[in-house]
Design a protein around this motif. Structure first.
Motif, mmCIF file in Angstrom:
data_model
loop_
_atom_site.group_PDB
_atom_site.id
_atom_site.type_symbol
_atom_site.label_atom_id
_atom_site.label_comp_id
_atom_site.label_asym_id
_atom_site.label_seq_id
_atom_site.Cartn_x
_atom_site.Cartn_y
_atom_site.Cartn_z
ATOM 1 N N VAL A 140 9.687 3.406 3.951
ATOM 2 C CA VAL A 140 9.092 2.134 3.486
ATOM 3 C C VAL A 140 9.298 1.099 4.611
ATOM 4 C CG1 VAL A 140 9.748 0.348 1.869
ATOM 5 C CG2 VAL A 140 10.069 2.740 1.207
ATOM 6 N N LEU A 141 8.111 0.480 4.844
ATOM 7 C CA LEU A 141 7.965 -0.541 6.050
ATOM 8 C C LEU A 141 7.836 -1.758 5.363
ATOM 9 C CD1 LEU A 141 7.499 -1.765 8.692
ATOM 10 C CD2 LEU A 141 5.211 -1.041 8.763
ATOM 11 N N GLU A 199 12.969 1.398 5.521
ATOM 12 C CA GLU A 199 14.014 2.081 4.898
ATOM 13 C C GLU A 199 13.451 3.775 4.685
ATOM 14 O OE1 GLU A 199 14.861 2.563 0.237
ATOM 15 O OE2 GLU A 199 15.225 0.520 0.673
ATOM 16 N N ASP A 200 14.224 4.622 5.267
ATOM 17 C CA ASP A 200 13.544 6.018 5.436
ATOM 18 C C ASP A 200 14.740 6.934 4.587
ATOM 19 O OD1 ASP A 200 11.677 5.610 7.460
ATOM 20 O OD2 ASP A 200 13.343 5.344 8.876
ATOM 21 N N HIS A 201 14.118 7.783 3.731
ATOM 22 C CA HIS A 201 14.548 8.730 2.834
ATOM 23 C C HIS A 201 14.114 9.979 3.707
ATOM 24 C CE1 HIS A 201 15.472 5.870 -0.551
ATOM 25 N NE2 HIS A 201 14.636 5.140 -0.041
ATOM 26 N N ALA A 225 18.274 6.056 5.649
ATOM 27 C CA ALA A 225 18.753 5.330 6.918
ATOM 28 C C ALA A 225 17.705 4.047 6.865
ATOM 29 C CB ALA A 225 18.237 6.087 7.994
ATOM 30 N N ARG A 226 18.444 2.875 7.706
ATOM 31 C CA ARG A 226 17.830 1.778 7.710
ATOM 32 C C ARG A 226 17.456 1.323 9.089
ATOM 33 N NH1 ARG A 226 17.628 -0.153 2.429
ATOM 34 N NH2 ARG A 226 19.080 0.786 0.949
ATOM 35 N N SER A 227 16.705 0.686 9.543
ATOM 36 C CA SER A 227 16.302 0.178 10.816
ATOM 37 C C SER A 227 15.582 -1.005 10.975
ATOM 38 C CB SER A 227 15.998 1.246 11.922
ATOM 39 O OG SER A 227 14.511 1.680 11.423
ATOM 40 N N TYR A 228 15.513 -1.778 11.854
ATOM 41 C CA TYR A 228 14.739 -2.976 12.301
ATOM 42 C C TYR A 228 13.703 -2.343 13.265
ATOM 43 C CZ TYR A 228 18.284 -6.123 10.610
ATOM 44 O OH TYR A 228 19.201 -6.826 9.840
ATOM 45 N N VAL A 229 12.579 -3.153 13.038
ATOM 46 C CA VAL A 229 11.359 -2.810 13.926
ATOM 47 C C VAL A 229 10.644 -4.141 14.512
ATOM 48 C CG1 VAL A 229 9.742 -2.459 12.051
ATOM 49 C CG2 VAL A 229 9.402 -1.504 14.649
ATOM 50 N N GLN A 233 0.811 -1.261 0.085
ATOM 51 C CA GLN A 233 -0.246 0.017 0.127
ATOM 52 C C GLN A 233 0.820 1.476 0.036
ATOM 53 O OE1 GLN A 233 -3.023 -0.160 2.942
ATOM 54 N NE2 GLN A 233 -3.898 1.758 2.340
ATOM 55 N N ILE A 234 0.540 2.064 -0.888
ATOM 56 C CA ILE A 234 1.229 3.404 -1.049
ATOM 57 C C ILE A 234 0.375 4.624 -0.286
ATOM 58 C CG2 ILE A 234 2.548 5.013 -2.346
ATOM 59 C CD1 ILE A 234 3.093 2.720 -4.187
#
Length: 151
Positions: free
Chosen positions: A139-140, A123-125, A99-103, A54-55
């Motif tokens: 982006v999740l 993934e965060d811009h 940036a990238r991270s886990y959740v 979904q966007i």
């Protein structure tokens, strides 16, 4: 060449942006959540379990999606905590960053043991607007879901 102090300042500010998003989601502070996104931001929710994507376009649509997604759980008194970790700043030029991270999302259902509701990665811009970092694109990717007990 950028100075290391500026690099660290940007890194910490972007990391805090990511943590603040988790806090606003858990506390249902959607007014503050909207301010974390650029006016023309988008969010992509990829569910690798169901192969659904979904966007969402704009801060209002993003905050409304989060509010509706968990409305039933909050109505019955469940509590959620987004645990964000393994932050990596892939790139940053002082105005734009990736940036990238886990959740992992924990959920407490009344009368039941705490459960892992889901896990995935972001993934965060990000873009700096008037001296403040905001999400331009978030982006999740949901990589797994727990089996919460029926209530």
């Amino acid at each position: 060449m950028r100075d290391i102090t500026t690099d660290l300042t940007d890194r910490l500010a972007i990391e805090e942006l990511i943590y603040l998003y988790a806090r606003t989601s858990d506390s249902r502070d959607f007014g503050t959540m909207r301010t974390l996104f650029c006016a023309d931001a988008c969010a992509v929710v990829r569910d690798a379990v169901s192969a659904h994507e979904q966007i969402l376009s704009g801060p209002d649509a993003i905050a409304e999606f989060v509010a509706q997604r968990h409305a039933a759980e909050f109505a019955r008194g469940d509590r959620r905590r987004h645990l964000t970790s393994n932050f990596i700043l892939d790139s940053c030029d002082g105005a734009n960053a990736v940036a990238r991270s886990y959740v992992c999302v924990l959920q407490c259902v009344a009368g039941q043991p705490m459960q892992l509701a889901s896990m995935g990665h972001y993934e965060d811009h990000c873009h700096k607007v008037e001296g403040r970092w905001r999400f331009q694109k978030r982006v999740l990717t949901i990589e797994g879901k727990g089996q919460l007990p029926a209530t």
